[in-house]
Design an enzyme around this catalytic site. Structure first.
Site: not given
Ligand code: S3P
Length: 446
Positions: A33-34, A38, A106, A134, A182, A328, A355, A400
């Site tokens: 997902k991350s 991106r 988020g 959030r 993030q 996560d 979260k 989750r």
């Molecule tokens: C993420 C960073 C994490 C993670 C989120 C994805 C990202 O959050 O919990 O699911 O893709 O940069 P935080 O940066 O707020 O810890």
């Protein structure tokens, strides 16, 4: 990717999971997902055409794609999990005609805010009920230090109202007050537009997909220990990217295979970036039988097949330095801890409270409902070995939490009714089909 925003309330789905059983087989999980978020952001801002494979077609990353489409970027599905993106360059985005809707994501909202704060147009970014609760103060503060114009409600919650950058953003150095990829990424993305060097220091290592992927798009990012910097006003060059399987999704299978009897599961092509493998380290400390095979790389990310067999786990004090590297995965780790021998204590995980839900409160409540001796603390959880009885669990609309309790059924004496599992689709489309293929029995009712 139709442009119909998914603003409507999703139909509520409950899932009944049969108790016990074992899981066996070889599977792959959807794309990370991350990395998926991106990939859309960088390919949109690059010059030229990028091809992305292994893209996560869950709601979260699709909303990021819709956001860039609404700003004039051509993004086409070129296969089931492939995208063709015609980048418009750093300065080619157009003002969207409507508010940008990020759904449950988020990451999507915080990353896109860094880009929008640098544009010569106003924009508004909103999200669903969970995202609207959030905290956004953590990105508003550095973006304002960069001369960005960005406001949330009086409690620092979305929607975000972002004003035109006028004379442009100012490069800054920012000491991150929380270990958050993030926030780090938001500042670095805004820094792409600022004149001079933008840098951050992290209090603890967090996932570094932004840094790695920017380099894949030909952009220099310098990392020295906990200090990351880039010089603004360069150019991103289109590239072809292969996104690895999401270790956060694989984590549900790793815990499931560890706690279920007579189980042996291989998950192929999972990203094993060292800033994401905290869950493997923690499970191994608890005695899990996890083998990494066929280690290779998918573009800028290391990948492996992960084989997990049943094992009797032992409770541990989870080392705090591993917490940001498994943030996560902690909800499903709490399930593993419930059937481990001895007490497990997690500390230093207060970020779980902000979260998609308050994951400390939601997990403690759910665990207690299914017979587990779990006590929430301000920054984590204490879990004693328990007999899981099954029962009814509220998920607080958190994907989750929902998947964690589905996995718990593998060691319960009675069935588990997991409420509101519809949000699983945000990060793990095909979860039920995949778990059934491995041997679980689940019935979904809407
Ligand atoms: C993420 C960073 C994490 C993670 C989120 C994805 C990202 O959050 O919990 O699911 O893709 O940069 P935080 O940066 O707020 O810890």
């Amino acid at each position: 990717m139709n442009k119909n925003n998914q603003r409507n309330m999703q139909t509520s789905i409950d899932t009944q999971v049969e108790a016990g059983g074992s899981i066996n087989g070889v599977v792959a999980v959807p794309g990370d997902k991350s990395c998926s978020h991106r990939s859309v952001i960088f390919a949109s801002l690059a010059e030229g055409e990028s091809n992305i494979s292994g893209f996560l077609t869950g709601e979260d990353s699709l909303n990021t794609a819709r956001a860039f489409q609404s700003m004039g970027v051509s993004i086409e599905r070129s296969g089931e999990t492939s995208l063709k993106i015609k980048g418009v360059g750093l300065h080619g985005l157009q003002q969207p005609s409507n508010d940008i809707y990020m759904g449950n994501a988020g990451t999507g909202m915080r990353l896109i805010a860094g880009i929008l704060a640098a544009q010569q147009f106003d924009s508004t970014v909103s999200g669903d009920e969970s995202l609207s609760r959030r905290p956004m103060g953590r990105i508003i503060k550095p973006l304002k230090m960069m001369s960005g114009s960005i406001e949330a409600d009086d409690q620092g919650r979305p929607p975000l109202k972002i004003g035109s950058a006028g004379n442009g953003l100012t490069a800054i150095h920012y000491d991150l007050p929380v270990a958050s990829a993030q926030v780090k990424s938001c500042v670095l993305l805004a820094g792409l537009y600022a004149q001079g060097i933008t840098s951050v220091t992290e209090p603890a290592p967090t996932r570094d997909h932004t840094e790695r992927m920017l380099r894949s798009f030909g952009y220099e990012v310098i990392t020295r220990d906990n200090h990351i910097s880039l010089e603004g006003q360069g150019t991103l060059k289109a590239c072809d990217l292969e996104i690895p399987g999401d270790i956060s999704s694989a984590a549900f299978l790793m815990v499931a295979a560890s706690i279920a009897n007579d189980s042996d599961v291989t998950i192929e092509g999972v990203g094993i970036n060292p800033t994401r493998t905290g869950i493997i380290d923690i499970l191994r400390l608890m005695g899990a039988d996890i083998e990494l095979k066929n280690e290779r790389s998918a573009g800028d990310e290391p990948v492996a097949d992960i084989r997990v067999k049943s094992a009797q786990l032992t409770g541990i004090d989870v080392p705090e330095h591993l917490v940001p590297l498994a943030i996560d995965e902690l909800p499903v780790l709490f399930i593993a801890a419930s059937v481990a021998e001895g007490t497990t204590r997690v500390t230093g995980a207060e970020e779980l409270r902000v979260k998609e839900s308050d994951r400390i409160a939601a997990m403690a409540e759910g665990l207690q409902n299914i017979g587990v001796d779990a006590t929430a603390t301000d920054d984590g959880m204490i879990i004693n070995p328990s007999e899981i009885t099954g029962g009814v669990v509220e998920t607080h609309f958190d994907h989750r939490i929902a998947m964690s309790f589905c996995v718990a059924a593998l060691r319960s004496s009675g069935p588990m009714l997991v409420k509101d599992t519809q949000h699983i689709h945000t990060s793990f489309p095909g979860f039920f089909t995949l778990m059934e293929k491995l041997g679980m029995t689940m019935t979904t009712t809407s």
